[in-house]
Design an enzyme around this catalytic site. Structure first.
Site, PDB file in Angstrom:
ATOM      1  N   LYS A 144      -7.893  -0.650  13.253  1.00 27.81           N
ATOM      2  CA  LYS A 144      -8.014  -0.325  14.680  1.00 27.81           C
ATOM      3  C   LYS A 144      -7.393   1.025  15.013  1.00 27.81           C
ATOM      4  CE  LYS A 144      -5.429  -3.704  15.878  1.00 27.81           C
ATOM      5  NZ  LYS A 144      -4.998  -4.182  14.565  1.00 27.81           N
ATOM      6  N   SER A 145      -6.160   1.225  14.592  1.00 29.58           N
ATOM      7  CA  SER A 145      -5.457   2.468  14.925  1.00 29.58           C
ATOM      8  C   SER A 145      -6.137   3.668  14.285  1.00 29.58           C
ATOM      9  CB  SER A 145      -3.995   2.395  14.494  1.00 29.58           C
ATOM     10  OG  SER A 145      -3.306   1.419  15.250  1.00 29.58           O
ATOM     11  N   GLU A 155       6.248   7.793  24.692  1.00 30.86           N
ATOM     12  CA  GLU A 155       6.754   6.533  24.152  1.00 30.86           C
ATOM     13  C   GLU A 155       7.190   5.658  25.320  1.00 30.86           C
ATOM     14  OE1 GLU A 155       9.781   7.486  21.308  1.00 30.86           O
ATOM     15  OE2 GLU A 155       8.331   8.318  19.896  1.00 30.86           O
ATOM     16  N   ALA A 188      -4.491  -7.696  12.238  1.00 31.70           N
ATOM     17  CA  ALA A 188      -3.509  -6.793  11.659  1.00 31.70           C
ATOM     18  C   ALA A 188      -4.132  -6.061  10.464  1.00 31.70           C
ATOM     19  CB  ALA A 188      -2.274  -7.571  11.219  1.00 31.70           C
ATOM     20  N   ARG A 189      -3.887  -4.764  10.384  1.00 29.95           N
ATOM     21  CA  ARG A 189      -4.346  -3.922   9.282  1.00 29.95           C
ATOM     22  C   ARG A 189      -5.876  -3.883   9.163  1.00 29.95           C
ATOM     23  NH1 ARG A 189      -0.582  -0.819   9.005  1.00 29.95           N
ATOM     24  NH2 ARG A 189      -0.572  -0.308   6.819  1.00 29.95           N
ATOM     25  N   SER A 190      -6.552  -4.059  10.288  1.00 31.83           N
ATOM     26  CA  SER A 190      -8.015  -4.056  10.274  1.00 31.83           C
ATOM     27  C   SER A 190      -8.611  -2.657  10.377  1.00 31.83           C
ATOM     28  CB  SER A 190      -8.549  -4.913  11.421  1.00 31.83           C
ATOM     29  OG  SER A 190      -8.167  -4.359  12.671  1.00 31.83           O
ATOM     30  N   ALA A 240       2.871  10.917  11.442  1.00 33.17           N
ATOM     31  CA  ALA A 240       2.300  11.863  10.476  1.00 33.17           C
ATOM     32  C   ALA A 240       0.772  11.859  10.512  1.00 33.17           C
ATOM     33  CB  ALA A 240       2.801  11.533   9.072  1.00 33.17           C
ATOM     34  N   HIS A 285       2.899   6.643  11.256  1.00 34.61           N
ATOM     35  CA  HIS A 285       1.950   6.787  12.365  1.00 34.61           C
ATOM     36  C   HIS A 285       2.026   8.190  12.962  1.00 34.61           C
ATOM     37  CE1 HIS A 285       0.019   2.911  12.787  1.00 34.61           C
ATOM     38  NE2 HIS A 285       1.180   2.300  12.642  1.00 34.61           N
TER      39      HIS A 285
END
Length: 177
Positions: free
Chosen positions: A13-14, A62, A9-11, A52, A50
């Site tokens: 990736k996105s 979606e 998490a919060r690494s 934005a 996300h």
């Protein structure tokens, strides 16, 4: 080409997926798996943040459950799937048993590997911590571990993302020869 970005998490990736897609020069179709939950203002804020981050020229699909169909719908655009982790939670919430989950994941993987456009997939590594204390969490960890192994095994490129940095993953033994 299939690229998998795996990490905690919060690494980052996105963000890495967005950078890769943005640099490609291709039309991008972002496939978002997060459901909207009435009254969850934190989730609404995360979804807005996300959105934005993505250029307005990108299209968005979606989907909470029908990942294979969404990937096929992306056509020949570069598809960014964010993320398998949330998608798994969705299908488990809807009552799919382990074999149905595996079949749905396999169908999505087939859609990703057979399409003309490239696909970048984001997923979490959730097996690096302690053994979860309840059966549902252990099932989730085990299912996601298996899904991640299948997707990474089929990928042309796979990276472990840690603190915003990407480490290439290689087949066990390949780096030892």
């Amino acid at each position: 080409m299939l690229t998998v970005l795996l990490g905690g998490a919060r690494s980052g990736k996105s963000s890495a997926a967005l950078r890769l897609a943005g640099r490609s020069g291709a039309h991008v179709c972002f496939i978002a798996t997060s459901p909207r939950i009435a009254g969850d203002h934190d989730l609404d804020a995360r979804i807005a943040a996300h959105r934005a981050e993505r250029p307005p020229t990108w299209s968005t699909i979606e989907t909470e459950i029908e990942l294979a169909a969404a990937i096929r719908t992306a056509g020949d655009a570069l598809a960014v799937v964010d993320c398998l982790t949330v998608w798994l939670g969705n299908v488990m919430h809807h009552g799919l048993d382990d074999s149905a989950v595996a079949a749905a994941s396999d169908a999505a993987l087939t859609a990703a590997t057979e399409r003309l456009g490239d696909t970048i997939v984001v997923t979490n590594e959730v097996g690096a911590g302690i053994v979860p204390g309840d059966a549902v969490s252990r099932r989730y960890r085990d299912l996601l571990g298996n899904i991640n192994q299948h997707w990474v095994g089929a990928a042309d490129e796979a990276y472990l993302v840690v603190a915003g940095r990407a480490l290439p993953l290689t087949e066990l033994g390949r780096e030892l020869t």
